[in-house]
Write an enzyme that holds these catalytic residues in place. Structure first.
Site, PDB file in Angstrom:
ATOM      1  N   PRO A  34      35.531 -11.977  -2.213  1.00 51.79           N
ATOM      2  CA  PRO A  34      36.905 -11.862  -1.422  1.00 51.79           C
ATOM      3  C   PRO A  34      36.980 -10.630  -0.515  1.00 51.79           C
ATOM      4  O   PRO A  34      36.708  -9.614  -0.819  1.00 51.79           O
ATOM      5  CB  PRO A  34      37.957 -12.057  -2.518  1.00 51.79           C
ATOM      6  N   ASP A  67      38.403  -4.115  -8.790  1.00 51.40           N
ATOM      7  CA  ASP A  67      37.408  -2.924  -8.686  1.00 51.40           C
ATOM      8  C   ASP A  67      37.752  -2.099  -9.719  1.00 51.40           C
ATOM      9  O   ASP A  67      38.551  -1.223  -9.718  1.00 51.40           O
ATOM     10  CB  ASP A  67      37.524  -2.277  -7.386  1.00 51.40           C
ATOM     11  N   TYR A  72      37.537   5.091 -15.377  1.00 52.95           N
ATOM     12  CA  TYR A  72      38.920   4.702 -14.975  1.00 52.95           C
ATOM     13  C   TYR A  72      39.631   4.840 -16.513  1.00 52.95           C
ATOM     14  O   TYR A  72      40.802   4.906 -16.475  1.00 52.95           O
ATOM     15  CB  TYR A  72      39.148   3.571 -14.238  1.00 52.95           C
TER      16      TYR A  72
HETATM   17  N1  LIG Z   1      33.520   4.417  -5.865  1.00 53.25           N
HETATM   18  C1  LIG Z   1      34.333   5.413  -5.739  1.00 53.25           C
HETATM   19  O1  LIG Z   1      33.778   6.597  -5.897  1.00 53.25           O
HETATM   20  C2  LIG Z   1      35.984   5.548  -5.516  1.00 53.25           C
HETATM   21  C3  LIG Z   1      36.524   6.644  -5.210  1.00 53.25           C
HETATM   22  C4  LIG Z   1      38.000   6.483  -5.162  1.00 53.25           C
HETATM   23  C5  LIG Z   1      38.612   5.077  -5.239  1.00 53.25           C
HETATM   24  N2  LIG Z   1      37.720   4.135  -5.367  1.00 53.25           N
HETATM   25  C6  LIG Z   1      38.647   3.010  -5.645  1.00 53.25           C
HETATM   26  O2  LIG Z   1      39.461   2.793  -4.501  1.00 53.25           O
HETATM   27  C7  LIG Z   1      40.803   2.226  -4.824  1.00 53.25           C
HETATM   28  C8  LIG Z   1      41.751   2.642  -3.988  1.00 53.25           C
HETATM   29  O3  LIG Z   1      42.015   4.118  -3.767  1.00 53.25           O
HETATM   30  P1  LIG Z   1      42.916   4.826  -3.647  1.00 53.25           P
HETATM   31  O4  LIG Z   1      44.097   4.413  -4.696  1.00 53.25           O
HETATM   32  O5  LIG Z   1      42.756   6.462  -3.836  1.00 53.25           O
HETATM   33  O6  LIG Z   1      43.499   4.826  -2.199  1.00 53.25           O
HETATM   34  P2  LIG Z   1      44.182   3.717  -1.362  1.00 53.25           P
HETATM   35  O7  LIG Z   1      44.183   2.430  -2.013  1.00 53.25           O
HETATM   36  O8  LIG Z   1      43.962   3.899   0.174  1.00 53.25           O
HETATM   37  O9  LIG Z   1      45.812   4.321  -1.395  1.00 53.25           O
HETATM   38  C9  LIG Z   1      46.522   3.804  -2.709  1.00 53.25           C
HETATM   39  C10 LIG Z   1      48.082   4.313  -2.456  1.00 53.25           C
HETATM   40  O10 LIG Z   1      48.402   3.422  -1.124  1.00 53.25           O
HETATM   41  C11 LIG Z   1      49.805   2.691  -1.331  1.00 53.25           C
HETATM   42  N3  LIG Z   1      49.836   1.364  -1.023  1.00 53.25           N
HETATM   43  C12 LIG Z   1      48.777   0.453  -1.586  1.00 53.25           C
HETATM   44  N4  LIG Z   1      49.230  -0.585  -1.028  1.00 53.25           N
HETATM   45  C13 LIG Z   1      50.003  -0.661  -0.091  1.00 53.25           C
HETATM   46  C14 LIG Z   1      50.710  -1.316   0.691  1.00 53.25           C
HETATM   47  N5  LIG Z   1      50.547  -2.663   0.940  1.00 53.25           N
HETATM   48  N6  LIG Z   1      51.784  -0.795   1.472  1.00 53.25           N
HETATM   49  C15 LIG Z   1      52.060   0.451   1.581  1.00 53.25           C
HETATM   50  N7  LIG Z   1      51.434   1.365   0.635  1.00 53.25           N
HETATM   51  C16 LIG Z   1      50.312   0.762  -0.185  1.00 53.25           C
HETATM   52  C17 LIG Z   1      50.080   3.025  -2.807  1.00 53.25           C
HETATM   53  O11 LIG Z   1      51.164   3.578  -2.945  1.00 53.25           O
HETATM   54  P3  LIG Z   1      52.238   3.329  -4.369  1.00 53.25           P
HETATM   55  O12 LIG Z   1      51.711   4.640  -5.091  1.00 53.25           O
HETATM   56  O13 LIG Z   1      53.575   3.622  -3.886  1.00 53.25           O
HETATM   57  O14 LIG Z   1      51.777   2.115  -5.042  1.00 53.25           O
HETATM   58  C18 LIG Z   1      48.985   3.775  -3.510  1.00 53.25           C
HETATM   59  O15 LIG Z   1      49.468   5.113  -3.927  1.00 53.25           O
HETATM   60  C19 LIG Z   1      40.687   2.951  -6.473  1.00 53.25           C
HETATM   61  O16 LIG Z   1      41.852   2.381  -7.214  1.00 53.25           O
HETATM   62  C20 LIG Z   1      39.432   2.543  -6.974  1.00 53.25           C
HETATM   63  O17 LIG Z   1      39.292   1.538  -7.467  1.00 53.25           O
HETATM   64  C21 LIG Z   1      36.725   4.108  -5.681  1.00 53.25           C
END
Ligand SMILES: NC(=O)c1ccc[n+]([C@@H]2O[C@H](COP(=O)([O-])OP(=O)(O)OC[C@H]3O[C@@H](n4cnc5c(N)ncnc54)[C@H](OP(=O)(O)O)[C@@H]3O)[C@@H](O)[C@H]2O)c1
Length: 349
Positions: A34, A67, A72
């Site tokens: 997806p 993911d 985590y």
């Molecule tokens: N492979 C790796 O090394 C690695 C590294 C970093 C991250 N990741 C993965 O990537 C995922 C996402 O990364 P991330 O959480 O750092 O960054 P992100 O998804 O860019 O940002 C998350 C933030 O965006 C806000 N948000 C989410 N959906 C929204 C929407 N529809 N409208 C408005 N705001 C929204 C949320 O706010 P609220 O707090 O208000 O909900 C949240 O705090 C992680 O959870 C993890 O699974 C992987």
């Protein structure tokens, strides 16, 4: 899947997105992922229970892609949700679950047991995708300060990485995972892996958002038939202080993103997600808040951005990497850029 027991149907929300209308990307194996998944890294802001609840809620609004990662620290809680989702009538084959091998499990004897642990925790009998989370085997405690260094830290050593990769390949042979992939790679490192892999990576998870587009590496990944999964797709606006530097920019405040969001009447984060999917990557936004994760999924089923808007967003790249990886540095006097092979070749030891 560990046998389904109860039969409590998963309540499908009246405002859910029909998962059949969520586009999919085809991997080189023919499998389909997806185009948008739910991130599950709660950092120090959310408990495993809150995230597990979000996974359940997200499935009820139409998510089928999650993911996860062992580091985590919430796979056990998420496992209860996955079990409830399947018991609730969603076929295992309709789900896409990713997990990741953490840096302290690169040892040849550790890869398979670590994956088996993730499977037990997630209550699954196979993963759709298993990634090597970072190319460095360097352990650091979760939540530690970016200034902290492990005395055992080592650089990327390709021969060692390939030993880990051979074990990843054997996970496919043993049918514990359907696909394997990389994360936090550079083009220089990935080229070597592609040269030497028996089973090539199906996906490469990398930081991707409008202010960090990695155009050359992105193109390379796509040209190799690898699907790019984009993390921090909204620019991780609520990441912890320790992951912020003074020069970081804010995607959702960019005037181009804000103007398009105003035109569509959506949050700027939604524009980032639409751009991501239209560009050809698989974003994995994180939120435990229902209105947010629902609007994220809606973003990929409702109208696309105009070509002109896509061009405008491609012009706002700031090369602003947010997840710099400082804790993985292996000797004094280095800067975080060294981790990312800025000269196009693997940074010498
Ligand atoms: N492979 C790796 O090394 C690695 C590294 C970093 C991250 N990741 C993965 O990537 C995922 C996402 O990364 P991330 O959480 O750092 O960054 P992100 O998804 O860019 O940002 C998350 C933030 O965006 C806000 N948000 C989410 N959906 C929204 C929407 N529809 N409208 C408005 N705001 C929204 C949320 O706010 P609220 O707090 O208000 O909900 C949240 O705090 C992680 O959870 C993890 O699974 C992987």
């Amino acid at each position: 899947m560990i046998a389904s027991t109860a039969t409590t149907a998963l309540p499908i929300a009246p405002d859910a997105v029909d998962p059949r209308f969520v586009p999919k990307r085809t991997l080189y194996t023919g499998a389909k992922i997806p185009v948008l998944g739910l991130g599950t890294f709660g950092s120090d802001r959310f408990t495993g229970e809150q995230i597990a609840e979000a996974v359940l809620g997200a499935a009820a609004v139409g998510y089928r892609h999650f993911d996860c990662a062992s580091v985590y620290g919430n796979e056990q809680q998420i496992g209860h949700s996955l079990r409830a989702i399947v018991d609730g009538g969603i076929a295992r084959e309709d789900l896409w679950v990713t997990s990741k091998l953490w840096n302290d499990k690169h040892g040849e004897a550790d890869v398979i047991p670590s994956c088996e642990q993730s499977l037990r925790d997630l209550q699954l009998d196979y993963l759709d995708l298993h990634l090597v989370h970072w190319p460095f085997p360097n352990y650091h405690p979760p939540g530690c300060d970016v200034g902290s260094r492990s005395k055992d830290a080592r650089p990327y050593l390709h021969d060692n990485f390939m030993k880990t990769w051979r074990q990843m390949e054997s996970l496919v042979d043993r049918r514990l995972v359907r696909h394997i992939g990389t994360s936090n790679m550079t083009m220089a490192k990935l080229k070597l892996v592609l040269r030497d892999a028996r089973i090539k990576p199906a996906c490469n998870e990398m930081e991707l958002h409008p202010h960090f587009q990695q155009p050359e590496f992105f193109r390379f990944v796509v040209d190799q038939g690898i699907v790019p999964i984009g993390y921090c797709p909204i620019g991780s606006p609520n990441r912890p202080e320790r992951d912020r530097t003074e020069t970081d920019t804010v995607d959702i405040e960019d005037p181009v993103i804000v103007r398009i969001a105003d035109r569509l009447g959506v949050h700027p984060g939604v524009v980032c997600l639409k751009w991501a999917v239209q560009r050809g990557q698989v974003p994995i936004p994180f939120s435990v808040k229902r209105p947010q994760y629902l609007s994220s999924l809606r973003a990929v089923t409702e109208g696309p951005l105009a070509e002109q808007e896509m061009r405008e967003i491609s012009a706002i790249d700031r090369n602003c990497r947010l997840i710099k990886g400082q804790v993985f540095l292996w000797k004094e006097g280095q800067s975080w850029e060294d981790l990312w092979d800025p000269r196009g070749e693997i940074t010498p030891h």
